[in-house]
Design a protein around this motif. Sequence first.
Motif, PDB file in Angstrom:
ATOM      1  N   SER A 188       0.822  -1.212   0.000  1.00 16.39           N
ATOM      2  CA  SER A 188       0.000   0.000   0.000  1.00 16.39           C
ATOM      3  C   SER A 188       0.856   1.262   0.000  1.00 16.39           C
ATOM      4  CB  SER A 188      -0.950   0.000   1.202  1.00 16.39           C
ATOM      5  OG  SER A 188      -0.219  -0.104   2.417  1.00 16.39           O
ATOM      6  N   ASP A 189       2.050   1.213   0.638  1.00  9.99           N
ATOM      7  CA  ASP A 189       2.891   2.410   0.688  1.00  9.99           C
ATOM      8  C   ASP A 189       3.661   2.648  -0.609  1.00  9.99           C
ATOM      9  OD1 ASP A 189       4.631   0.291   0.901  1.00  9.99           O
ATOM     10  OD2 ASP A 189       5.641   0.983   2.723  1.00  9.99           O
TER      11      ASP A 189
ATOM     12  N   SER B 235       3.775   4.547  -7.670  1.00 10.66           N
ATOM     13  CA  SER B 235       3.460   3.831  -8.907  1.00 10.66           C
ATOM     14  C   SER B 235       2.473   4.601  -9.772  1.00 10.66           C
ATOM     15  CB  SER B 235       2.896   2.451  -8.568  1.00 10.66           C
ATOM     16  OG  SER B 235       2.466   1.781  -9.744  1.00 10.66           O
ATOM     17  N   THR B 236       1.415   5.115  -9.158  1.00 13.36           N
ATOM     18  CA  THR B 236       0.410   5.849  -9.937  1.00 13.36           C
ATOM     19  C   THR B 236       0.957   7.178 -10.454  1.00 13.36           C
ATOM     20  OG1 THR B 236      -0.484   6.808  -7.891  1.00 13.36           O
ATOM     21  CG2 THR B 236      -1.550   4.812  -8.751  1.00 13.36           C
TER      22      THR B 236
ATOM     23  N   LEU C 114      -9.633   2.185   6.869  1.00 10.98           N
ATOM     24  CA  LEU C 114      -8.935   3.452   6.638  1.00 10.98           C
ATOM     25  C   LEU C 114      -7.882   3.309   5.553  1.00 10.98           C
ATOM     26  CD1 LEU C 114      -8.271   6.419   7.464  1.00 10.98           C
ATOM     27  CD2 LEU C 114      -6.553   5.435   8.999  1.00 10.98           C
ATOM     28  N   LEU C 115      -7.030   2.302   5.664  1.00 15.02           N
ATOM     29  CA  LEU C 115      -5.947   2.123   4.703  1.00 15.02           C
ATOM     30  C   LEU C 115      -6.495   1.780   3.320  1.00 15.02           C
ATOM     31  CD1 LEU C 115      -3.356   0.146   6.876  1.00 15.02           C
ATOM     32  CD2 LEU C 115      -3.530   2.611   6.493  1.00 15.02           C
ATOM     33  N   LEU C 116      -7.551   0.965   3.280  1.00 13.79           N
ATOM     34  CA  LEU C 116      -8.145   0.593   2.001  1.00 13.79           C
ATOM     35  C   LEU C 116      -8.723   1.824   1.304  1.00 13.79           C
ATOM     36  CD1 LEU C 116      -8.604  -2.110   0.449  1.00 13.79           C
ATOM     37  CD2 LEU C 116     -10.925  -2.092   1.337  1.00 13.79           C
TER      38      LEU C 116
ATOM     39  N   VAL D 107      -3.011  -4.802  -4.883  1.00 14.04           N
ATOM     40  CA  VAL D 107      -2.492  -4.214  -3.650  1.00 14.04           C
ATOM     41  C   VAL D 107      -3.200  -4.866  -2.477  1.00 14.04           C
ATOM     42  CG1 VAL D 107      -2.153  -2.120  -2.293  1.00 14.04           C
ATOM     43  CG2 VAL D 107      -2.080  -2.000  -4.791  1.00 14.04           C
ATOM     44  N   GLN D 108      -2.456  -5.621  -1.676  1.00 12.72           N
ATOM     45  CA  GLN D 108      -3.013  -6.229  -0.479  1.00 12.72           C
ATOM     46  C   GLN D 108      -2.720  -5.317   0.715  1.00 12.72           C
ATOM     47  OE1 GLN D 108      -1.179 -10.295  -1.537  1.00 12.72           O
ATOM     48  NE2 GLN D 108      -3.010 -10.837  -0.374  1.00 12.72           N
TER      49      GLN D 108
END
Length: 349
Positions: A11-12, A17-18, A34-36, A142-143
């Motif tokens: 996730s970080d 990447s984008t 939250l992270l999702l 992305v997990q």
Amino acid sequence: MPNSALLKLRSDQLAASTAKSLSPVYLLSGDETLLLNECADTVRAACRAAGYTERVLLNVDRSFDWRDLNAELAGMSLFVERRLIELRMATVKPGKKGQEALLSACEDLPPDTVLLIQAPRLDKTVLKTAWVSAVERAGVLVQVWPIDDSEFSTWVAARMRQRGLAPERDAVLAFCARVEGNLLAAAQEIDKLWLLNGEGPLSAETVAEQVGDNARFNVYKLADTTLAGQHRKAFRVLRSLRLEGVEPVLLLWALGREIRALYAIQVAVDGGADVGSAMKKARVWGQRQGLVRGALARHDTASLAELLVAAEQADRAARGRGQADVWDHITGIVFALAAGRESTVRGAA
């Protein structure tokens, strides 16, 4: 136009990447809301920056018709050239029609379209399914993993610094004690600290004054930590509930329900039943099956029968029909349920 890639990211790593290029498909999976959501926000922001001005949201529930996804992919707008289609899945098992629709989407995605899929955590079995493999071939997986206790203070400190705060070490520790691993509460409180104080140094005293105590536990948290065998954490939850004035009868209801379910499952297994079938019959579903399996491994029929008796005695005490203190009863039950068959039902400090 997005570039096709076979890629797994943490996730970080997603933002970097984008920023370089967009992929046709993104699959974000995990149980930490939250992270999702923040990962999804990263993809949305990158799409907006790249001119994806139309956004379509599809919520996949039991009544969802997968033909709606096919229709969206087939129906290009006359006036909007670039589109972001978001697919929010309530389950990682889309069924036959869902798999077919996802395979088709990943293999033949229209140009100038980004497909963003959000789903719960993918286990090893789901990761091997055809639709997940198709996503990996077409784009990015992305997990999103939860922040565990050992990493939480590091995460808090990094997020504070992102906001321009410069926390003292004791400030981070005091903050973590207040929010008790609750990421959403932590994010909100960090934003509040920034609003109240602006950028710059942050002391433990300021945290103590301005951060609310979000370490709020409920009866389900008590049951879960006890089933997990985390007796120290369970005692802390129990103390918090007692200080909050939660009625003992409610706690005994939650603990008694778990004990009765464990006993019924163990009796069925002793009789030759498969543990999975026994759990389904006892209406134990999803992630709770892991907790229940762990508790069963620590207990046998005799220890669970002893806990049933203890729960009945505690219930009598809670209703004023017993001589012993009801909180002593509850503490003993928590200890014995967490510790396992080698323990006896007794109080604990």
